[in-house]
Design a protein around this motif. Sequence first.
Motif, PDB file in Angstrom:
ATOM      1  N   ALA A 397       3.235  14.994  78.065  1.00 20.40           N
ATOM      2  CA  ALA A 397       2.840  14.858  79.465  1.00 20.40           C
ATOM      3  C   ALA A 397       3.687  13.805  80.170  1.00 20.40           C
ATOM      4  O   ALA A 397       4.054  13.966  81.346  1.00 20.40           O
ATOM      5  N   LEU A 398       4.021  12.730  79.472  1.00 19.38           N
ATOM      6  CA  LEU A 398       4.876  11.694  80.070  1.00 19.38           C
ATOM      7  C   LEU A 398       6.268  12.237  80.365  1.00 19.38           C
ATOM      8  O   LEU A 398       6.862  11.921  81.409  1.00 19.38           O
ATOM      9  N   LEU A 399       6.810  13.037  79.453  1.00 21.25           N
ATOM     10  CA  LEU A 399       8.132  13.614  79.694  1.00 21.25           C
ATOM     11  C   LEU A 399       8.093  14.579  80.879  1.00 21.25           C
ATOM     12  O   LEU A 399       9.028  14.617  81.691  1.00 21.25           O
ATOM     13  N   ALA A 400       7.018  15.351  80.990  1.00 22.36           N
ATOM     14  CA  ALA A 400       6.876  16.232  82.148  1.00 22.36           C
ATOM     15  C   ALA A 400       6.738  15.423  83.439  1.00 22.36           C
ATOM     16  O   ALA A 400       7.278  15.793  84.491  1.00 22.36           O
ATOM     17  N   SER A 401       6.046  14.294  83.360  1.00 18.96           N
ATOM     18  CA  SER A 401       5.910  13.422  84.521  1.00 18.96           C
ATOM     19  C   SER A 401       7.271  12.860  84.939  1.00 18.96           C
ATOM     20  O   SER A 401       7.563  12.745  86.134  1.00 18.96           O
ATOM     21  N   ALA A 402       8.095  12.505  83.953  1.00 21.49           N
ATOM     22  CA  ALA A 402       9.428  11.988  84.266  1.00 21.49           C
ATOM     23  C   ALA A 402      10.262  13.042  84.992  1.00 21.49           C
ATOM     24  O   ALA A 402      10.982  12.730  85.949  1.00 21.49           O
ATOM     25  N   GLU A 403      10.177  14.290  84.545  1.00 21.25           N
ATOM     26  CA  GLU A 403      10.922  15.361  85.205  1.00 21.25           C
ATOM     27  C   GLU A 403      10.458  15.508  86.660  1.00 21.25           C
ATOM     28  O   GLU A 403      11.276  15.687  87.566  1.00 21.25           O
ATOM     29  N   ALA A 404       9.150  15.461  86.872  1.00 23.68           N
ATOM     30  CA  ALA A 404       8.621  15.571  88.229  1.00 23.68           C
ATOM     31  C   ALA A 404       9.093  14.403  89.095  1.00 23.68           C
ATOM     32  O   ALA A 404       9.423  14.572  90.276  1.00 23.68           O
ATOM     33  N   SER A 405       9.150  13.204  88.518  1.00 23.89           N
ATOM     34  CA  SER A 405       9.622  12.043  89.267  1.00 23.89           C
ATOM     35  C   SER A 405      11.096  12.184  89.640  1.00 23.89           C
ATOM     36  O   SER A 405      11.507  11.809  90.746  1.00 23.89           O
ATOM     37  N   CYS A 406      11.893  12.719  88.737  1.00 25.12           N
ATOM     38  CA  CYS A 406      13.320  12.906  89.034  1.00 25.12           C
ATOM     39  C   CYS A 406      13.513  13.856  90.206  1.00 25.12           C
ATOM     40  O   CYS A 406      14.424  13.668  91.021  1.00 25.12           O
ATOM     41  N   ARG A 407      12.668  14.879  90.300  1.00 22.99           N
ATOM     42  CA  ARG A 407      12.794  15.819  91.422  1.00 22.99           C
ATOM     43  C   ARG A 407      12.520  15.143  92.758  1.00 22.99           C
ATOM     44  O   ARG A 407      12.971  15.611  93.799  1.00 22.99           O
ATOM     45  N   LEU A 408      11.787  14.033  92.726  1.00 22.88           N
ATOM     46  CA  LEU A 408      11.507  13.265  93.939  1.00 22.88           C
ATOM     47  C   LEU A 408      12.430  12.054  94.067  1.00 22.88           C
ATOM     48  O   LEU A 408      12.200  11.196  94.916  1.00 22.88           O
ATOM     49  N   HIS A 409      13.454  11.989  93.202  1.00 25.15           N
ATOM     50  CA  HIS A 409      14.407  10.866  93.198  1.00 25.15           C
ATOM     51  C   HIS A 409      13.704   9.537  92.933  1.00 25.15           C
ATOM     52  O   HIS A 409      14.198   8.478  93.325  1.00 25.15           O
ATOM     53  N   ALA A 410      12.567   9.596  92.284  1.00 23.88           N
ATOM     54  CA  ALA A 410      11.817   8.380  91.935  1.00 23.88           C
ATOM     55  C   ALA A 410      12.245   7.958  90.534  1.00 23.88           C
ATOM     56  O   ALA A 410      11.492   8.057  89.561  1.00 23.88           O
ATOM     57  N   TYR A 411      13.476   7.477  90.440  1.00 14.26           N
ATOM     58  CA  TYR A 411      14.083   7.266  89.123  1.00 14.26           C
ATOM     59  C   TYR A 411      13.483   6.078  88.381  1.00 14.26           C
ATOM     60  O   TYR A 411      13.435   6.080  87.148  1.00 14.26           O
ATOM     61  N   ARG A 412      13.012   5.077  89.092  1.00 14.20           N
ATOM     62  CA  ARG A 412      12.382   3.942  88.411  1.00 14.20           C
ATOM     63  C   ARG A 412      11.070   4.388  87.751  1.00 14.20           C
ATOM     64  O   ARG A 412      10.767   4.004  86.632  1.00 14.20           O
ATOM     65  N   ASP A 413      10.296   5.205  88.466  1.00 11.95           N
ATOM     66  CA  ASP A 413       9.063   5.736  87.886  1.00 11.95           C
ATOM     67  C   ASP A 413       9.379   6.666  86.720  1.00 11.95           C
ATOM     68  O   ASP A 413       8.677   6.665  85.705  1.00 11.95           O
ATOM     69  N   ALA A 414      10.451   7.466  86.860  1.00  9.30           N
ATOM     70  CA  ALA A 414      10.846   8.363  85.773  1.00  9.30           C
ATOM     71  C   ALA A 414      11.241   7.566  84.536  1.00  9.30           C
ATOM     72  O   ALA A 414      10.859   7.900  83.408  1.00  9.30           O
ATOM     73  N   ALA A 415      12.017   6.493  84.738  1.00 11.36           N
ATOM     74  CA  ALA A 415      12.441   5.671  83.612  1.00 11.36           C
ATOM     75  C   ALA A 415      11.239   5.055  82.904  1.00 11.36           C
ATOM     76  O   ALA A 415      11.199   4.974  81.663  1.00 11.36           O
ATOM     77  N   GLY A 416      10.234   4.645  83.680  1.00  6.56           N
ATOM     78  CA  GLY A 416       9.034   4.091  83.063  1.00  6.56           C
ATOM     79  C   GLY A 416       8.303   5.107  82.210  1.00  6.56           C
ATOM     80  O   GLY A 416       7.855   4.796  81.101  1.00  6.56           O
ATOM     81  N   ALA A 417       8.200   6.343  82.707  1.00  8.87           N
ATOM     82  CA  ALA A 417       7.515   7.384  81.944  1.00  8.87           C
ATOM     83  C   ALA A 417       8.288   7.736  80.682  1.00  8.87           C
ATOM     84  O   ALA A 417       7.703   7.907  79.602  1.00  8.87           O
ATOM     85  N   VAL A 418       9.631   7.848  80.785  1.00 13.65           N
ATOM     86  CA  VAL A 418      10.448   8.164  79.610  1.00 13.65           C
ATOM     87  C   VAL A 418      10.343   7.048  78.579  1.00 13.65           C
ATOM     88  O   VAL A 418      10.219   7.303  77.369  1.00 13.65           O
ATOM     89  N   GLY A 419      10.388   5.813  79.033  1.00  8.62           N
ATOM     90  CA  GLY A 419      10.274   4.686  78.105  1.00  8.62           C
ATOM     91  C   GLY A 419       8.954   4.700  77.344  1.00  8.62           C
ATOM     92  O   GLY A 419       8.919   4.444  76.136  1.00  8.62           O
ATOM     93  N   ARG A 420       7.874   5.023  78.027  1.00  4.96           N
ATOM     94  CA  ARG A 420       6.580   5.083  77.358  1.00  4.96           C
ATOM     95  C   ARG A 420       6.536   6.246  76.371  1.00  4.96           C
ATOM     96  O   ARG A 420       5.929   6.146  75.308  1.00  4.96           O
TER      97      ARG A 420
END
Length: 471
Positions: A397-420
């Motif tokens: 679910a975190l990896l899917a969340s990171a993908e969704a964040s990338c689509r919104l150019h929210a890369y800091r949020d994506a990086a946080g989700a990928v790290g977790r």
Amino acid sequence: MEGRRQDGGRGTLVGRSREQAALREVAERARGGQGGLVLVSGEAGIGKTRLVDSFLLAEGLPVLRGPSRDTRLAAPFSPIAAVLRAGLAASPGALDHLPLRGYLAPLLPELGPAPSQDGNSPAALHEAIRGALRALMESGPTALVLEDLQWADHATLDLLPALVGGLADRPVLVVGTFRSEELPRAHPLRRARQELRRAGVLEELHLGPLDPAETAELARARLGAPLTPALAGILHARSEGVPLFVEELAAALQGNGGLAPRADGRLDLAPGAAVEVPLTLREAIGLGLDRFPPGVRAAAELAAVLGPAFDADLLLDLADEQAFDALTGGGWLVEEGGGAAFRHALVRDAIYAGIPWSRRRTLHRQVAARLEEVGAPPGVTAEHWLAGREPGRAREALLASAEASCRLHAYRDAAGAVGRALDLWPPGAEEARRLEVLDQLGRCAQACGLLAEAGAAWREAAGARRAAGDT
């Protein structure tokens, strides 16, 4: 343009005359076309929402409101999306002629297909958000409320200075609230506040506790009668002037027979050693819940697992309707933006803390499975899988969340989700995929300027590949 009932079940406002005067001053400037931001801070339960709601009700301003919930794992820009949806509900055609309307589609899928990825960019999305808010303000003075900014995603907080600056020539009052005790040194809201101060568009109000007289006045409003000095002193000492605790203590004493009226009409503690004043907020709330039958208490626990605010239909899917009605009728839950919310996040926290660990884990798993069925944002689902001790499902679910964040150019949020997600990776499992995820972390971190984190991720991935003979 309402996101929540203005009274909201939030209680009586006592004192706060200085803060109300400051808000009126900023509102008058906004009515004259000089928009700005007021940030209201204070500890949990101190009355931030109560102050804002009471002021807005008195001013009669139309309100666009973001969610009052923990959005750390929700989709990026969730507070902004909620505000835009509230505006569109009130003015359905307001964005029909917006030049960049298509760029809002990743944020508001109901608007239609998004532009091609080649034509999409963070700048275009940000400008589309600013343009949409300006369009929604065309009808006249408006209040835009963003609550619990200590929980907001990085993308929202990074955009906040430009957003407020873009509305500086509009009749808009932006009000934000945050818990001062939940703002560590590195929190992104600190950086946003600095930028807003430099731009000269920020007013800040910090709420402190009520004094003894104000505490007595609030308890009188809650109980319907004045208090003796002795009882007023006990309530102030125990509550330390925090309005929510004052009201819960008063309700607990009233509910367990701990109050006795005197001949002069004032209330005092009932005589007898069996009467005890609750020592903590959790204890006071527990006494209130004890008056409910087991089924209603179980529904309250399920609601607490769902969070401070949630989709009411989700609770009704998992709990008895009569129990839900008992919680709303008893004032434990209030209506909010078509959903439901605890009358205060601390009430939810107290109920949640009292759930036995094994039951809490089971409830989180139930909620996570239901959220996946209804297509909820994967970050929200991840939160429940984590609390349910299901690391594998949380990781996906975190990896899917990171993908969704990338689509919104929210890369800091994506990086946080990928790290977790990487923190949950079992040793030696799916190593090739883990290295791909490390590469993804590097790209997300680089895109948002976290160059040290990007370098560390790429070095780890390169070292693992070299060790496996892949050069």
